[in-house]
Design an enzyme around this catalytic site. Structure first.
Site, PDB file in Angstrom:
ATOM      1  N   SER A  17       0.821  -1.215   0.000  1.00 15.10           N
ATOM      2  CA  SER A  17       0.000   0.000   0.000  1.00 15.10           C
ATOM      3  C   SER A  17       0.857   1.269   0.000  1.00 15.10           C
ATOM      4  CB  SER A  17      -0.900   0.013   1.245  1.00 15.10           C
ATOM      5  OG  SER A  17      -1.646  -1.172   1.321  1.00 15.10           O
ATOM      6  N   CYS A  45      -2.492  -5.848   2.005  1.00 19.14           N
ATOM      7  CA  CYS A  45      -3.896  -5.458   1.909  1.00 19.14           C
ATOM      8  C   CYS A  45      -4.593  -6.161   0.749  1.00 19.14           C
ATOM      9  CB  CYS A  45      -3.990  -3.941   1.765  1.00 19.14           C
ATOM     10  SG  CYS A  45      -5.672  -3.374   1.528  1.00 19.14           S
ATOM     11  N   CYS A  50      -6.841  -6.889   3.851  1.00 19.37           N
ATOM     12  CA  CYS A  50      -8.168  -6.237   3.822  1.00 19.37           C
ATOM     13  C   CYS A  50      -9.097  -6.787   2.744  1.00 19.37           C
ATOM     14  CB  CYS A  50      -8.029  -4.737   3.552  1.00 19.37           C
ATOM     15  SG  CYS A  50      -6.463  -3.998   3.965  1.00 19.37           S
ATOM     16  N   LYS A  53     -10.036 -10.580   2.864  1.00 21.03           N
ATOM     17  CA  LYS A  53     -10.786 -10.721   4.119  1.00 21.03           C
ATOM     18  C   LYS A  53     -12.220 -10.221   3.952  1.00 21.03           C
ATOM     19  CE  LYS A  53     -10.973  -7.463   6.800  1.00 21.03           C
ATOM     20  NZ  LYS A  53     -10.262  -6.544   7.677  1.00 21.03           N
ATOM     21  N   TYR A 101      -2.561  -2.978 -10.145  1.00 20.88           N
ATOM     22  CA  TYR A 101      -1.406  -2.323  -9.506  1.00 20.88           C
ATOM     23  C   TYR A 101      -0.213  -2.294 -10.458  1.00 20.88           C
ATOM     24  CZ  TYR A 101      -3.066  -1.464  -4.782  1.00 20.88           C
ATOM     25  OH  TYR A 101      -3.719  -0.947  -3.689  1.00 20.88           O
ATOM     26  N   TYR A 182      -8.213  -7.286  15.979  1.00 19.97           N
ATOM     27  CA  TYR A 182      -9.291  -7.235  14.998  1.00 19.97           C
ATOM     28  C   TYR A 182      -9.209  -8.393  14.011  1.00 19.97           C
ATOM     29  CZ  TYR A 182      -6.353  -5.143  11.288  1.00 19.97           C
ATOM     30  OH  TYR A 182      -5.402  -4.931  10.330  1.00 19.97           O
ATOM     31  N   ILE A 183      -7.999  -8.848  13.686  1.00 23.82           N
ATOM     32  CA  ILE A 183      -7.889  -9.956  12.716  1.00 23.82           C
ATOM     33  C   ILE A 183      -8.469 -11.243  13.319  1.00 23.82           C
ATOM     34  CG2 ILE A 183      -6.253 -11.420  11.434  1.00 23.82           C
ATOM     35  CD1 ILE A 183      -4.490  -8.933  11.070  1.00 23.82           C
ATOM     36  N   GLU A 186     -12.264 -10.894  13.466  1.00 26.62           N
ATOM     37  CA  GLU A 186     -12.877 -10.960  12.145  1.00 26.62           C
ATOM     38  C   GLU A 186     -12.932 -12.402  11.636  1.00 26.62           C
ATOM     39  OE1 GLU A 186     -11.747  -6.511  10.462  1.00 26.62           O
ATOM     40  OE2 GLU A 186     -10.385  -8.143  10.046  1.00 26.62           O
ATOM     41  N   GLY A 266      -0.491 -10.653  16.451  1.00 28.11           N
ATOM     42  CA  GLY A 266       0.247  -9.417  16.168  1.00 28.11           C
ATOM     43  C   GLY A 266       1.091  -9.554  14.922  1.00 28.11           C
ATOM     44  N   ASP A 307       3.330  -0.116   7.794  1.00 23.10           N
ATOM     45  CA  ASP A 307       3.408  -1.014   8.955  1.00 23.10           C
ATOM     46  C   ASP A 307       4.824  -1.178   9.486  1.00 23.10           C
ATOM     47  OD1 ASP A 307       0.723  -1.375   8.531  1.00 23.10           O
ATOM     48  OD2 ASP A 307       0.821  -3.559   8.263  1.00 23.10           O
ATOM     49  N   ALA A 345     -12.532   0.359  11.249  1.00 18.19           N
ATOM     50  CA  ALA A 345     -13.625  -0.608  11.419  1.00 18.19           C
ATOM     51  C   ALA A 345     -13.064  -1.986  11.724  1.00 18.19           C
ATOM     52  CB  ALA A 345     -14.466  -0.666  10.150  1.00 18.19           C
ATOM     53  N   HIS A 440     -34.630   8.964   9.138  1.00 15.44           N
ATOM     54  CA  HIS A 440     -35.486   7.993   9.806  1.00 15.44           C
ATOM     55  C   HIS A 440     -36.106   7.032   8.798  1.00 15.44           C
ATOM     56  CE1 HIS A 440     -38.045   6.505  12.978  1.00 15.44           C
ATOM     57  NE2 HIS A 440     -39.090   6.623  12.182  1.00 15.44           N
ATOM     58  N   GLU A 445     -29.518   7.319  13.126  1.00 15.19           N
ATOM     59  CA  GLU A 445     -30.223   8.527  13.578  1.00 15.19           C
ATOM     60  C   GLU A 445     -30.013   8.763  15.072  1.00 15.19           C
ATOM     61  OE1 GLU A 445     -34.662   8.504  13.722  1.00 15.19           O
ATOM     62  OE2 GLU A 445     -34.457   6.438  13.037  1.00 15.19           O
TER      63      GLU A 445
HETATM   64  C1  LIG Z   1      -5.691 -10.325   7.567  1.00 12.95           C
HETATM   65  C2  LIG Z   1      -5.478  -8.836   7.503  1.00 12.95           C
HETATM   66  C3  LIG Z   1      -6.562  -8.002   7.380  1.00 12.95           C
HETATM   67  C4  LIG Z   1      -6.391  -6.628   7.301  1.00 12.95           C
HETATM   68  N1  LIG Z   1      -7.491  -5.845   7.189  1.00 12.95           N
HETATM   69  C5  LIG Z   1      -7.354  -4.505   7.094  1.00 12.95           C
HETATM   70  C6  LIG Z   1      -8.491  -3.685   6.917  1.00 12.95           C
HETATM   71  O1  LIG Z   1      -9.621  -4.163   6.861  1.00 12.95           O
HETATM   72  N2  LIG Z   1      -8.300  -2.350   6.783  1.00 12.95           N
HETATM   73  C7  LIG Z   1      -7.048  -1.788   6.837  1.00 12.95           C
HETATM   74  O2  LIG Z   1      -6.927  -0.570   6.694  1.00 12.95           O
HETATM   75  N3  LIG Z   1      -5.948  -2.554   7.028  1.00 12.95           N
HETATM   76  C8  LIG Z   1      -6.072  -3.891   7.154  1.00 12.95           C
HETATM   77  N4  LIG Z   1      -4.961  -4.675   7.303  1.00 12.95           N
HETATM   78  C9  LIG Z   1      -3.642  -4.019   7.452  1.00 12.95           C
HETATM   79  C10 LIG Z   1      -3.077  -3.619   6.095  1.00 12.95           C
HETATM   80  O3  LIG Z   1      -3.030  -4.740   5.253  1.00 12.95           O
HETATM   81  C11 LIG Z   1      -1.691  -3.023   6.287  1.00 12.95           C
HETATM   82  O4  LIG Z   1      -1.766  -1.972   7.224  1.00 12.95           O
HETATM   83  C12 LIG Z   1      -1.114  -2.481   4.990  1.00 12.95           C
HETATM   84  O5  LIG Z   1      -1.037  -3.484   4.004  1.00 12.95           O
HETATM   85  C13 LIG Z   1       0.276  -1.886   5.239  1.00 12.95           C
HETATM   86  O6  LIG Z   1       0.846  -1.469   4.035  1.00 12.95           O
HETATM   87  P1  LIG Z   1       2.423  -1.417   3.886  1.00 12.95           P
HETATM   88  O7  LIG Z   1       2.690  -0.734   2.588  1.00 12.95           O
HETATM   89  O8  LIG Z   1       3.045  -0.862   5.094  1.00 12.95           O
HETATM   90  O9  LIG Z   1       2.897  -2.930   3.826  1.00 12.95           O
HETATM   91  P2  LIG Z   1       2.415  -4.143   2.933  1.00 12.95           P
HETATM   92  O10 LIG Z   1       1.146  -3.869   2.246  1.00 12.95           O
HETATM   93  O11 LIG Z   1       2.491  -5.336   3.816  1.00 12.95           O
HETATM   94  O12 LIG Z   1       3.538  -4.236   1.810  1.00 12.95           O
HETATM   95  C14 LIG Z   1       4.855  -4.580   2.111  1.00 12.95           C
HETATM   96  C15 LIG Z   1       5.412  -5.327   0.921  1.00 12.95           C
HETATM   97  O13 LIG Z   1       6.828  -5.404   1.047  1.00 12.95           O
HETATM   98  C16 LIG Z   1       7.265  -6.661   0.558  1.00 12.95           C
HETATM   99  N5  LIG Z   1       8.613  -6.868   1.116  1.00 12.95           N
HETATM  100  C17 LIG Z   1       8.951  -7.027   2.421  1.00 12.95           C
HETATM  101  N6  LIG Z   1      10.296  -7.074   2.543  1.00 12.95           N
HETATM  102  C18 LIG Z   1      10.796  -6.950   1.297  1.00 12.95           C
HETATM  103  C19 LIG Z   1      12.130  -6.899   0.782  1.00 12.95           C
HETATM  104  N7  LIG Z   1      13.202  -6.954   1.574  1.00 12.95           N
HETATM  105  N8  LIG Z   1      12.293  -6.764  -0.552  1.00 12.95           N
HETATM  106  C20 LIG Z   1      11.212  -6.692  -1.387  1.00 12.95           C
HETATM  107  N9  LIG Z   1       9.947  -6.722  -0.949  1.00 12.95           N
HETATM  108  C21 LIG Z   1       9.749  -6.831   0.380  1.00 12.95           C
HETATM  109  C22 LIG Z   1       6.193  -7.603   1.049  1.00 12.95           C
HETATM  110  O14 LIG Z   1       6.181  -8.798   0.300  1.00 12.95           O
HETATM  111  C23 LIG Z   1       4.933  -6.770   0.838  1.00 12.95           C
HETATM  112  O15 LIG Z   1       4.362  -6.995  -0.429  1.00 12.95           O
HETATM  113  C24 LIG Z   1      -5.091  -6.064   7.364  1.00 12.95           C
HETATM  114  C25 LIG Z   1      -3.979  -6.907   7.486  1.00 12.95           C
HETATM  115  C26 LIG Z   1      -4.177  -8.275   7.560  1.00 12.95           C
HETATM  116  C27 LIG Z   1      -2.979  -9.169   7.696  1.00 12.95           C
END
Ligand SMILES: Cc1cc2nc3c(=O)[nH]c(=O)nc-3n(C[C@H](O)[C@H](O)[C@H](O)COP(=O)(O)OP(=O)(O)OC[C@H]3O[C@@H](n4cnc5c(N)ncnc54)[C@H](O)[C@@H]3O)c2cc1C
Length: 463
Positions: A17, A45, A50, A53, A101, A182-183, A186, A266, A307, A345, A440, A445
Site C-alpha cells: 500500500s 492489503c 483487507c 478478508k 497495480y 481485529y484480525i 474478524e 500481532g 506497517d 472498522a 429515519h 439517527e
Molecule cells: C488479515 C489482515 C486483514 C487486514 N485488514 C485490514 C483492513 O480491513 N483495513 C485496513 O486498513 N488494514 C487492514 N490490514 C492491514 C493492512 O493490510 C496493512 O496496514 C497495509 O497493508 C500496510 O501497508 P504497507 O505498505 O506498510 O505494507 P504491505 O502492504 O504489507 O507491503 C509490504 C510489501 O513489502 C514486501 N517486502 C517485504 N520485505 C521486502 C524486501 N526486503 N524486498 C522486497 N519486498 C519486500 C512484502 O512482500 C509486501 O508486499 C489487514 C492486514 C491483515 C494481515
C-alpha cells in the site's frame, strides 16, 4: 558508479500500500523510481489482508441473511455453500487487482523488480535474486509487517496464520483462533458465519484491547450470541495432532478440539535481514523503524512508511504516509500526516466502527467528559427475531462540547464511521450533531437524537 550499477532517484523496498503510492507519486514528479517486491504486487492489503478478508466477510454474512429472510415471508431451500468456489472467485479478483497495480506502476514509469532487496550500504541496494546493485539517492522502506505465531509451543508447526487462512482447501468445521485483535475477531466471525464451531482464545481479560470498554463487552456478548466460544485469560500451550484434527491444550487446563488452529498474535514489522544496522537506521521503542513527522529515519536520505514503522497499521494510513513522503521529497511540498482521529472498522459480525478517543482515553486527558450511549434492537431484528443489539456511544469534551469519540457496533458500522469521521475530524460539537436532522428510520439517527448524557466525568469530582 561501479560497473553494473544502475542509478535511481528513489528505490522503494516493498510494493504494498505505502510503497506503490509513494513510487507512483514520486515518478509523477519526474523522479526515476525502482520498486522491489519479493512476493506479490499490492502487498498485504490486496493479496492477503483487507481485500480478500472483506470478500470472505461478505460470504460469511449470507447464512444469517437467509435465516433472517424467513421473518420477512421468504421460504428458502437449504442453501448450499462451496468453499472452493468462494476461494477461486476470491483468487480471481485478487489477481485482477494485482494486475491493476502493475498497470498503475507501468503507466507511472516505475521500474518494478520482482526480487527481495536489501541494503548493501546506505546508498546501494542489492537485488537478492540477481545480485544486481542499484545506487539510490533516496530509499523508501515500505516492507510492511508479517504475522507472528508467538512462542514456539509444542505443535506450532500445525498452526496457521492469516497468511495461510486465505487458501485453505476446505472450510474447517471446528476452528480455534488464538488472539484478541481485529484480525482474530474478524476470522472468528467469518468462520462462525460459515457454520463452523469457533473457539476464540485470548490471554487478556477481554478481546479488542485498545478499543472502548463498552465496545469490547458488547462485541464479546454479540459474538457469544452467534455461538463463538470466547475463552479469555488463557493461552494455547500445545497443539497435538489427533488423526484429521487437533487437540489444543490451554493454559487453564482446558482442551479444545479443532480441525484448524489459527493464531493472530500481532504483526511485527519486517525489518529482519534488511541490513538496517549496517546503514545506521534506528529502530524505535515500538519495534518499528523510528521516523520523524516526515517519515524520515535516522539516516537523512532513507525514509520509511506503513506497517514497518508500526505507527497506525492500516492501509489508508500507509497510503497517506507514502503520498506525503513523495510530496515532501520530490514534490517540494513538505507534508506531515496527521495521525489523530483515524476512523477504523472491525469487520466482525456485527461490525465495529470507531473514531477518536475511547471513554478511558478521554477521561485521562480531559477534565470534563460527557458520555452519550444508546443500546437498542435494530429494526430488522423485530421481524427476523434475531437476538442482537446495536451499541452507539459518543464521547464529548464537556468543556468545548466537541465530540471527541464515536463508537458504533452494528450493521454498517464501517460505512457509518467513515462519515462520522469527517465530522469528528472537523471538530463538530455535540450541538452540531443535535442540529442535524435525523434520517429515519435508521440506526445512525441515534447519533443526532441522544439528548441526556448517560455518564458525566468531572476531574475535580473524581480526585
Ligand atoms: C488479515 C489482515 C486483514 C487486514 N485488514 C485490514 C483492513 O480491513 N483495513 C485496513 O486498513 N488494514 C487492514 N490490514 C492491514 C493492512 O493490510 C496493512 O496496514 C497495509 O497493508 C500496510 O501497508 P504497507 O505498505 O506498510 O505494507 P504491505 O502492504 O504489507 O507491503 C509490504 C510489501 O513489502 C514486501 N517486502 C517485504 N520485505 C521486502 C524486501 N526486503 N524486498 C522486497 N519486498 C519486500 C512484502 O512482500 C509486501 O508486499 C489487514 C492486514 C491483515 C494481515
Amino acid at each position: 558508479m561501479s560497473v553494473g550499477e544502475r542509478n535511481v532517484d528513489l528505490f522503494v523496498i516493498g510494493a504494498g500500500s505505502g510503497g506503490v503510492r509513494a513510487a507512483r507519486i514520486a515518478a509523477g514528479y519526474g523522479a526515476s523510481v525502482m520498486i522491489a517486491e519479493e512476493y506479490r504486487v499490492g502487498g498485504t492489503c490486496v493479496i492477503r489482508g483487507c481485500v480478500p478478508k472483506k470478500l470472505l466477510v461478505y460470504a460469511s454474512r449470507f447464512p444469517h441473511e437467509f435465516e433472517d429472510a424467513e421473518g420477512f415471508g421468504f421460504t428458502l431451500q437449504a442453501p448450499k455453500f462451496d468453499w472452493p468456489t468462494l476461494i477461486a472467485n476470491k483468487d480471481r479478483e485478487i489477481a485482477r487487482l494485482e494486475q491493476a497495480y502493475l498497470t498503475t506502476l507501468e503507466n507511472a514509469g516505475v521500474t518494478l523488480v520482482r526480487s527481495r532487496a536489501v541494503f548493501e550500504d546506505a546508498h546501494i541496494l542489492r537485488l537478492v535474486d540477481s545480485g544486481e546493485r542499484i545506487r539510490a539517492a533516496h530509499v523508501l522502506i515500505a516492507t510492511g509487517a508479517s504475522p507472528s505465531l508467538g512462542p514456539a509451543i509444542p505443535g506450532i508447526e500445525h498452526v496457521i496464520s492469516s497468511n495461510e487462512v486465505f487458501s485453505l482447501a476446505e472450510c474447517p468445521r471446528r476452528v480455534l483462533i488464538q488472539g484478541g485483535s481485529y484480525i482474530a475477531v474478524e476470522f472468528a466471525s467469518i468462520f462462525a458465519g460459515l457454520g463452523a464451531h469457533v473457539s476464540l482464545i485470548y490471554r487478556g481479560e477481554n478481546i479488542l484491547r485498545g478499543f472502548d470498554d463498552d465496545v469490547r463487552q458488547h462485541l464479546r456478548a454479540e459474538l457469544e450470541k452467534r455461538g463463538v466460544h470466547v475463552i479469555t485469560e488463557n493461552t494455547v500451550s500445545a497443539v497435538e495432532p489427533m488423526g484429521r484434527h487437533y487437540s489444543a491444550h490451554l493454559s487453564g487446563a482446558m482442551t479444545v478440539t479443532a480441525d484448524q488452529v489459527m493464531f493472530a498474535l500481532g504483526r511485527p514489522p519486517n525489518i529482519a535481514g534488511l541490513g538496517l544496522d549496517a546503514v545506521g537506521v534506528a529502530i524505535g521503542r515500538n519495534g518499528g523503524i523510528a521516523v520523524d513527522d516526515y517519515s524520515r529515519t535516522s539516516v537523512p536520505h532513507i525514509y520509511a512508511v506503513g506497517d514497518v514503522t508500526n505507527r497506525i497499521n492500516l492501509t489508508p494510513v500507509a497510503i497517506r504516509e507514502g503520498h506525503a513522503f513523495a510530496d515532501t521529497v520530490f514534490g517540494g511540498k513538505p507534508t506531515v500526516v496527521d495521525h489523530t482521529n483515524v476512523p477504523t472498522a472491525v469487520f466482525s459480525e456485527p461490525e465495529v466502527g470507531v473514531v477518536g478517543l475511547t471513554q478511558a482515553q478521554a477521561q485521562a486527558r480531559l477534565s470534563k467528559v460527557d458520555i452519550y450511549k444508546a443500546m437498542f434492537r435494530p429494526m430488522k431484528a423485530t421481524l427476523s427475531g434475531r437476538d442482537t443489539a446495536v451499541l452507539l456511544k459518543l464521547v464529548v469534551d464537556a468543556e468545548s462540547d466537541r465530540v471527541v469519540g464515536c463508537h458504533f457496533v452494528g450493521e454498517g458500522a464501517g460505512e457509518m464511521i467513515q462519515l462520522v469521521g469527517i465530522a469528528v475530524k472537523m471538530g463538530a460539537t455535540k450541538a452540531d450533531f443535535d442540529a442535524t436532522m435525523a434520517v429515519h428510520p435508521t440506526a445512525a439517527e441515534e447519533l443526532v437524537t441522544l439528548r441526556q448524557p448517560s455518564e458525566q466525568f468531572r476531574r475535580e469530582a473524581a480526585e
